[in-house]
Design a protein around this motif. Structure first.
Motif, PDB file in Angstrom:
ATOM      1  N   GLU A 660       0.869  -1.296  -0.081  1.00 52.52           N
ATOM      2  CA  GLU A 660      -0.024   0.096  -0.027  1.00 52.52           C
ATOM      3  C   GLU A 660       0.811   1.333  -0.064  1.00 52.52           C
ATOM      4  O   GLU A 660       1.554   1.487   0.982  1.00 52.52           O
ATOM      5  N   GLN A 661       0.843   1.777  -1.000  1.00 51.76           N
ATOM      6  CA  GLN A 661       1.655   3.279  -1.102  1.00 51.76           C
ATOM      7  C   GLN A 661       0.713   4.511  -1.530  1.00 51.76           C
ATOM      8  O   GLN A 661       0.675   4.811  -2.934  1.00 51.76           O
ATOM      9  N   ILE A 662      -0.015   4.856  -0.765  1.00 50.98           N
ATOM     10  CA  ILE A 662      -1.215   5.419  -0.998  1.00 50.98           C
ATOM     11  C   ILE A 662      -1.281   7.131  -0.789  1.00 50.98           C
ATOM     12  O   ILE A 662      -2.294   7.682  -0.302  1.00 50.98           O
ATOM     13  N   SER A 663      -0.182   7.555  -0.356  1.00 47.70           N
ATOM     14  CA  SER A 663       0.141   9.006  -0.252  1.00 47.70           C
ATOM     15  C   SER A 663      -0.772   9.887  -1.161  1.00 47.70           C
ATOM     16  O   SER A 663      -0.733   9.512  -2.169  1.00 47.70           O
ATOM     17  N   LEU A 664      -0.956  11.057  -0.729  1.00 45.15           N
ATOM     18  CA  LEU A 664      -1.690  12.137  -1.695  1.00 45.15           C
ATOM     19  C   LEU A 664      -0.375  12.457  -2.361  1.00 45.15           C
ATOM     20  O   LEU A 664       0.546  12.936  -2.250  1.00 45.15           O
ATOM     21  N   ALA A 665      -0.766  12.554  -3.959  1.00 44.30           N
ATOM     22  CA  ALA A 665       0.006  12.883  -4.995  1.00 44.30           C
ATOM     23  C   ALA A 665       0.760  14.238  -4.634  1.00 44.30           C
ATOM     24  O   ALA A 665       0.186  15.167  -4.192  1.00 44.30           O
ATOM     25  N   GLY A 666       1.991  14.195  -4.589  1.00 42.05           N
ATOM     26  CA  GLY A 666       2.873  15.344  -4.291  1.00 42.05           C
ATOM     27  C   GLY A 666       3.344  15.621  -3.057  1.00 42.05           C
ATOM     28  O   GLY A 666       4.056  16.668  -2.588  1.00 42.05           O
ATOM     29  N   LYS A 667       3.264  14.629  -2.213  1.00 43.84           N
ATOM     30  CA  LYS A 667       3.471  14.610  -0.762  1.00 43.84           C
ATOM     31  C   LYS A 667       4.876  13.420  -0.429  1.00 43.84           C
ATOM     32  O   LYS A 667       5.513  14.049   0.705  1.00 43.84           O
ATOM     33  N   THR A 710      -3.730  13.089  -9.764  1.00 47.74           N
ATOM     34  CA  THR A 710      -2.472  13.262  -9.879  1.00 47.74           C
ATOM     35  C   THR A 710      -1.908  14.642  -9.036  1.00 47.74           C
ATOM     36  O   THR A 710      -3.063  15.234  -8.792  1.00 47.74           O
ATOM     37  N   GLU A 711      -0.738  14.929  -9.275  1.00 49.36           N
ATOM     38  CA  GLU A 711      -0.441  15.929  -8.423  1.00 49.36           C
ATOM     39  C   GLU A 711      -0.990  17.272  -9.063  1.00 49.36           C
ATOM     40  O   GLU A 711      -1.267  18.230  -8.249  1.00 49.36           O
ATOM     41  N   PRO A 712      -0.746  17.510 -10.454  1.00 48.92           N
ATOM     42  CA  PRO A 712      -1.633  18.667 -10.805  1.00 48.92           C
ATOM     43  C   PRO A 712      -3.218  18.742 -10.543  1.00 48.92           C
ATOM     44  O   PRO A 712      -3.700  19.733 -10.470  1.00 48.92           O
ATOM     45  N   GLU A 713      -3.799  17.564 -10.576  1.00 51.90           N
ATOM     46  CA  GLU A 713      -5.356  17.488 -10.300  1.00 51.90           C
ATOM     47  C   GLU A 713      -5.326  17.881  -8.627  1.00 51.90           C
ATOM     48  O   GLU A 713      -6.081  18.817  -8.266  1.00 51.90           O
ATOM     49  N   VAL A 714      -4.463  17.405  -8.027  1.00 51.73           N
ATOM     50  CA  VAL A 714      -4.568  17.861  -6.524  1.00 51.73           C
ATOM     51  C   VAL A 714      -4.534  19.441  -6.576  1.00 51.73           C
ATOM     52  O   VAL A 714      -5.143  20.203  -5.774  1.00 51.73           O
ATOM     53  N   ALA A 715      -3.236  19.829  -7.275  1.00 51.12           N
ATOM     54  CA  ALA A 715      -3.123  21.594  -7.065  1.00 51.12           C
ATOM     55  C   ALA A 715      -4.430  22.210  -7.552  1.00 51.12           C
ATOM     56  O   ALA A 715      -4.884  23.238  -6.906  1.00 51.12           O
TER      57      ALA A 715
END
Ligand code: GL4
Length: 827
Positions: A660-667, A710-715
């Motif tokens: 399980e590698q489920i961190s919020l993208a970009g963190k 994805t990280e851009p989506e998070v942003a």
């Protein structure tokens, strides 16, 4: 004063040091000698601890000749080496690793058996040196293993904490910390050298003086401590090389407070002594959230100043021309913790060695390189200037001057762009010193630890610096040592690999590619699957002995082990478990439809991190209910063995089916656990974050369960406004799982117990777990579907192993050498 050199006449005294004979007889003889002469006991009267010490001493004896030779070689070669500066080394147990390095594992087992002893019992006594928090400290340990194995001259510098990372216990499901007194019985692996102690100063003031018409500054410190080196062997794998890890321990200076003592205040004198020795007393247990404590700055300066002095004054020849220092050493800064080394080297060169400022700065800028390990703004260390000025007044002056000259250059380039100057100043508007900026200005290179991380570091964290220093930023993706995490941890898989592609892959991990065609070979798949099954049984045995747990044979092993942090999103995993449980008890699905899974958690929370501790409590509470509810019919189990550490990792990683590698993208900067699991044939369910991105690219989309933003989506979501409640309303399973927790189903009907966790998620959810829940649950269904097809799953698992050779820390070291260190090529 240098001691006089001995003038030996006896032939033995001039012969090279030799190792005992590498046979069972040779080993027995040396072991007994160590037991008798080293421990002062006969075999018949020895305790288990005596035997462990004697065994360790025997392994040391086999390494000694090589170590002495390497120290001599490195001293005479005068070639460029790496001094790795790290406040943490999470070493794991030493005995097995050192036996492996010498190739003596079998011989030692037989030798002990011949003495009527079981080596496994002796082995179990070793308390691992937990001198690190997690990934960052473990990475340092992997790196020094790789450098030794590649024969690259290296010295690792760090702190010999008397207490490492705390021992975690659970009381009523809640974390309780206990001191890790790993040294209470002593350590057989260290060589203390009190006679070589360095004096490290603190406090006081600075003054200027006239030096032949030149005005110079000097530091008049108020107090000092002794830094006592403790050397550890870092053996290479099967290559006869042994590097050194030098950890510093604080000791009060002799007669530290004779003055106080003479004044009659004995207790005050003792108190002052204790104060000094506190410096290396305990590892700060915060992973990626520094607390800005004075003692921590003392620790940092203590070990860095001792290390620089050690290198400059003891390792270099006496008459060494310091303008050539960059030809001899690169100090690699493992995160910001050792960055105070930058002004310290300046102080040494200018104040102590009399160099001009500009010459000293030119040297300093070539001698350091900086690795950043995070993106979390709260993890970038800043030191209040009053604290720095009180503890290290001369260093603060030097930092101010570095900053002034740097900002002059910025002005020269951009004119009076005051906004930019404020953004780039090493000194923040509130006066605090931004250590990452200092490291970036001083470092010859700055690297992130995975492609995505390095990109975000340049674009989001330090964009002005990237523009100002073209070519300074680079990437080196992390790696892990296959010696510890494949060969030692997974002997079954190692044997299978060697039987299939021959030896040599352990030091050339790209060769795992040769396994690829065997993914389509049914008999290989069969063999691979039975190794995994055996590893699962071995873990079951360990967990039973350790914690009284039972692991069901037929279950998928779904594992999430790492520090407890909201950004890593253990709650997301937990919500998935609760929703599966909810589906069963509410009758939406029958237990028979659920893939049997055992969820394994391992996680320590920083003692002051309240939310993390609540989450641990909730995981344990869910486990207690789910594991004992007969309606589940044993299809789901939640296990949370306390005190996850390197030793337990070596059992858990080879047994896992799902990682399980489920961190919020970009963190997550990189992750390294993710690499260990892939290398051991677990499939990953993960976000597009850290090194997951590279794992997925290498193993292939079809062998990786990707989900989430994805990280851009998070942003974008953060910009447009994130309202977690919208995601709850849109997914009734999620709503229902949260309701179940709120109802008190896991807290004896008292909904208030976990209310802070639930309301934090529903109202704030800083790491957007709820936004990714639906996608995560869908990916978990794909996991179930593939797992149902045993052959297809095993095929994917094999391809994960075959395509993960890139994640050897040997490759990381090659990248550091090529992109940053430019040390001589590896022989
Ligand atoms: C860390 C990162 O969080 C982790 O992603 C990375 O793998 C590790 C080694 O580079 O460094 N940074 C800090 S701080 N602690 C870590 O474990």
């Amino acid at each position: 004063s240098t001691p006089s050199r001995p003038q030996p006449t006896h032939p033995l005294a001039v012969a090279p040091v030799t190792a005992p004979e590498a046979t069972v007889d040779g080993f027995v003889e040396q072991f007994l000698r160590n037991l008798n002469n080293g421990r002062g006991v006969a075999l018949s009267a020895s305790t288990p601890n005596d035997r462990y010490f004697a065994l360790a001493a025997t392994v040391r004896d086999y390494l000694m000749a090589r170590w002495l030779e390497d120290v001599r070689r490195q001293r005479t070669a005068q070639s460029k080496g790496v001094a790795y500066l790290s406040a943490e080394y999470l070493l794991g147990r030493q005995l097995d690793n050192n036996l492996l390095a010498t190739g003596l594992t079998e011989i030692a087992g037989e030798a002990l058996a011949a003495c009527g002893l079981d080596i496994d019992e002796v082995r179990a006594l070793e308390i691992e040196p937990g001198l690190g928090n997690g990934g960052l400290g473990r990475l340092a340990a992997c790196f020094i293993d790789s450098l030794a194995t590649m024969g690259v001259p290296n010295i690792g510098y760090g702190i010999r904490y008397e207490y490492g990372i705390f021992r975690q216990t659970f009381v009523d499901g809640q974390q309780v910390e206990q001191a890790d007194s790993w040294l209470s019985l002593g350590s057989p692996w260290e060589f203390p050298h009190p006679e070589a102690a360095q004096t490290i100063s603190f406090g006081g003031h600075t003054e200027t003086y006239d030096d032949d018409g030149v005005v110079r500054s000097r530091w008049i410190p108020a107090w000092n401590v002794q830094a006592v080196p403790h050397n550890y062997m870092v053996p290479g794998y099967h290559n006869g090389r042994v590097n050194t890890l030098r950890l510093w321990s604080a000791q009060a200076t002799q007669g530290f407070d004779l003055r106080t003592f003479n004044s009659g205040d004995y207790q005050e004198a003792v108190r002052a002594q204790t104060y000094a020795e506190n410096i290396s007393k305990v590892l700060y247990p915060e992973d990626s959230t520094p607390q800005g404590k004075e003692l921590r700055l003392q620790q940092q300066y203590f070990f860095v100043a001792a290390s620089i002095s050690d290198f400059v004054n003891l390792i270099l020849p006496r008459d060494f021309d310091l303008t050539r220092l960059p030809e001899r050493v690169i100090f690699q800064l493992n995160d910001t913790h050792p960055v105070i080394g930058v002004p310290e080297l300046m102080r040494v060169l200018v104040d102590e060695k009399g160099l001009e400022w500009d010459a000293a700065w030119a040297i300093t800028r070539e001698c350091f390189a900086y690795t950043c390990h995070t993106l979390l703004p709260e993890a970038l260390e800043v030191w209040p200037s009053d604290l720095l000025g009180r503890l290290l007044p001369r260093h603060l002056e030097i930092i101010y001057r570095i900053n002034d000259e740097f900002l002059d250059e910025v002005r020269e380039r951009y004119g009076d762009d005051e906004d930019r100057i404020r953004r780039m100043s090493i000194i923040a508007p509130d006066g605090a010193v931004r250590m990452a900026f200092l490291a970036t200005v001083a470092g010859s290179k700055v690297n992130g630890v995975a492609e995505l991380h390095s990109q975000l570091l340049r674009e989001k964290v330090l964009p002005d610096f990237d523009e100002f220093f073209p070519g300074k930023f680079t990437n080196v993706t992390n790696g892990v040592t296959p010696r510890r995490f494949v060969k030692l941890a997974n002997p079954g898989l190692s044997r299978l690999i060697t039987d299939t592609i021959g030896p040599g892959w352990l030091t050339d991990l790209d060769r795992l590619r040769e396994l690829e065609p065997f993914a389509d070979d049914a008999s290989f798949r069969q063999a691979f699957a039975s190794v995994k099954a055996a590893n699962k049984r071995a873990l079951a045995k360990t967990l039973h002995a350790r914690d009284g747990f039972t692991v069901d044979d037929g279950h998928m092993l779904d594992v999430m082990v790492k520090r407890l942090h909201e950004y890593k999103r253990q709650t997301l995993k937990l919500l998935h478990i609760v929703s599966q449980y909810d589906a069963i008890v509410s009758g939406r699905v029958s237990p028979a439809e659920v893939t049997p899974r055992t969820f394994v958690f391992g996680a320590k929370a920083a003692p002051g991190y309240a939310m993390a501790k609540r989450i641990i409590h909730l995981i344990n509470a869910v486990g207690e209910v789910v594991n004992s509810d007969p309606r589940v019919e044993g299809r789901l189990a939640v296990l949370f063995p306390p005190n996850y550490n390197v030793t337990l990792a070596e059992r858990v990683v080879p047994a896992a089916d799902l990682s399980e590698q489920i961190s919020l993208a970009g963190k997550e900067a990189s992750g390294t656990g993710n690499m260990k699991f892939a290398l051991n044939g677990a499939l990953t369910i993960g976000t597009d974050d850290g090194a997951n991105v590279e794992i997925r690219q290498l193993v292939g989309d079809e062998n990786f369960f990707l989900f989430g933003m994805t990280e851009p989506e998070v942003a974008t979501l953060a910009e447009t406004g994130y309202h977690p409640i919208d995601f709850v309303r849109a997914d009734e399973n999620l709503q229902s799982a949260l309701d179940l927790i709120s109802s008190g189903a896991f807290s004896c009907g008292d909904g208030s117990v976990f209310e802070p966790v639930v309301s934090n998620l529903v109202h704030h959810d800083p790491f957007m777990a709820l936004a990714d829940f639906t996608s995560y649950a869908a990916a978990q269904q794909k996991v179930d579907a593939l797992y149902a097809d045993t052959e297809a799953w095993t095929r994917s698992a094999i391809l994960n192993v075959a395509r993960s050779g890139f994640f050897s820390s040997d490759r990381s070291m090659r990248d550091y050498i090529d992109r940053i260190w430019h040390t001589p090529p590896v022989r």
